[in-house]
Motif scaffolding. Structure first.
Motif, PDB file in Angstrom:
ATOM      1  N   ASN A 105      51.283 -57.563 -20.091  1.00 47.31           N
ATOM      2  CA  ASN A 105      51.110 -57.214 -21.490  1.00 47.31           C
ATOM      3  C   ASN A 105      51.344 -58.434 -22.359  1.00 47.31           C
ATOM      4  O   ASN A 105      51.640 -59.504 -21.878  1.00 47.31           O
ATOM      5  N   ILE A 220      51.327 -54.960 -30.618  1.00 45.13           N
ATOM      6  CA  ILE A 220      49.943 -54.620 -30.306  1.00 45.13           C
ATOM      7  C   ILE A 220      49.399 -53.689 -31.387  1.00 45.13           C
ATOM      8  O   ILE A 220      48.266 -53.831 -31.851  1.00 45.13           O
ATOM      9  N   LEU A 280      46.300 -56.142 -24.334  1.00 41.76           N
ATOM     10  CA  LEU A 280      47.460 -56.407 -23.492  1.00 41.76           C
ATOM     11  C   LEU A 280      47.186 -57.523 -22.493  1.00 41.76           C
ATOM     12  O   LEU A 280      48.082 -58.268 -22.107  1.00 41.76           O
TER      13      LEU A 280
END
Length: 350
Positions: A105, A220, A280
């Motif tokens: 990630n 994110i 990711l």
């Protein structure tokens, strides 16, 4: 709920032996020669290196390579070296390299605080935590507090797996308690009927896709919100609310007023999940420390903003003590290098 497979555990072990190299000079030498130079650099003791198992270069990102060592201890040692300078007689000059931990990630570490008190009636919490440690070695647990809270740290996929697993556990315990209470309590028929009707309606709405939930790494989420949400929500009637708890953000999706398309919430959820998977794999985060800018933090932030105009795909998140920079490995490396040079020049000229 299945635990990590042997393949997943193997990949996690390999990730612990792998580092990401940014700043590799592209186009200076052939790819094979550059790979050899990288191996030589990261095998040298003066660079805290050791035996290299694999080099991936070139990659899909310009100036980025992946080095996997035979020993995870070497990877940790390489990361601890403050400065890496790629030097070789075949290179026209030396090149500074940025070495970062590899992970599936965007970030190597996510932190969350778990409330385990719900399991006290059925489990010895210490035993449950020990079991979780054995099942998922990618997680690191802190000290269990008297109130049942415990800090846990790990990669975002590992934290998400833990969250989903514990939610299923809690739901199972809740259903067991309901079954037990039925044999000891006389239900009030009117209240029971209302509750049953509400649960059925909720089930129907969820089955139609009116309500959905997505769990994302907070940064994110911020990157997606800035660059992709407008596109993802175009021509839809989906309302998104978010709850952020440190490094984890939970999105709640539900249908707006329109009744035309019952499946659009589910489709938006799938788009967000697919986009998050792509991000990711490609994004990295770098932190610019503002300690040296104690009296001129405003100027340092202005430097970031001026440089950002040349890096449209970079997300800059300012905080009181630092600035987080999120983007592809090569772009983030170039951006932070340019910002640091300008900040250094700013203080030298004072």
């Amino acid at each position: 709920m299945s635990f990590l497979s042997a393949q997943d555990m193997g990949q996690a072990a390999k990730s612990a032996r792998t580092v990401v190299i940014s700043g590799v000079p592209d186009g200076v030498l052939s790819n094979d020669v550059m790979s050899d130079i990288l191996v030589i650099h990261f095998q040298k003791a003066k660079n805290n290196g050791g035996d290299v198992e694999e080099v991936k270069y070139p990659t899909t990102e310009q100036g980025v390579a992946y080095i996997t060592f035979e020993d995870p201890g070497v990877a940790e040692s390489v990361l601890q070296k403050n400065e890496h300078r790629l030097e070789d007689r075949r290179l026209p000059r030396y090149y500074p390299l940025k070495v970062s931990p590899y992970c599936e990630n965007v970030f190597s570490s996510v932190t969350a605080v778990l409330d385990m008190s719900v399991f006290r009636d059925k489990f010895v919490l210490e035993d449950l935590i020990q079991e979780l440690k054995k099942k998922n070695t990618a997680l690191r647990f802190g000290s269990l507090q008297p109130n049942g809270h415990i800090p846990v740290q790990g990669s975002f996929p590992a934290i998400k797996w833990l969250r989903d697993f514990l939610l299923l556990k809690a739901k199972s315990l809740s259903e067991d308690k309901k079954e037990e209470s039925k044999s000891h309590q006389r239900p009030k028929k009117r209240l029971q009927k209302r509750r049953l009707t509400r649960e059925v309606n909720d089930f129907v709405r969820d089955a139609e896709g009116e309500k959905q939930e997505v769990v994302l790494d907070t940064d994110i989420y911020l990157y997606m919100k800035h660059f992709f949400f407008k596109e993802l929500l175009t021509n839809t009637d989906v309302v998104i609310s978010n709850i952020t708890d440190g490094d984890i953000t939970t999105l709640h999706l539900q249908r707006g007023r329109s009744r035309r398309d019952a499946g659009q919430v589910l489709r938006v959820k799938e788009k967000i999940e697919n986009q998050s998977v792509r991000l990711l794999k490609s994004l990295r985060k770098e932190r610019i420390d503002l300690e040296r800018c104690t009296r001129d933090k405003k100027k340092c932030r202005s430097v970031c903003e001026s440089v950002k105009s040349r890096y449209p795909d970079v997300l800059v998140i300012p905080y009181d003590t630092h600035i987080d920079v999120i983007g592809s490995s090569s772009t983030v490396f170039k951006f932070t290098q340019e910002v640091n040079k300008k900040i250094q020049s700013l203080f030298q000229n004072r």
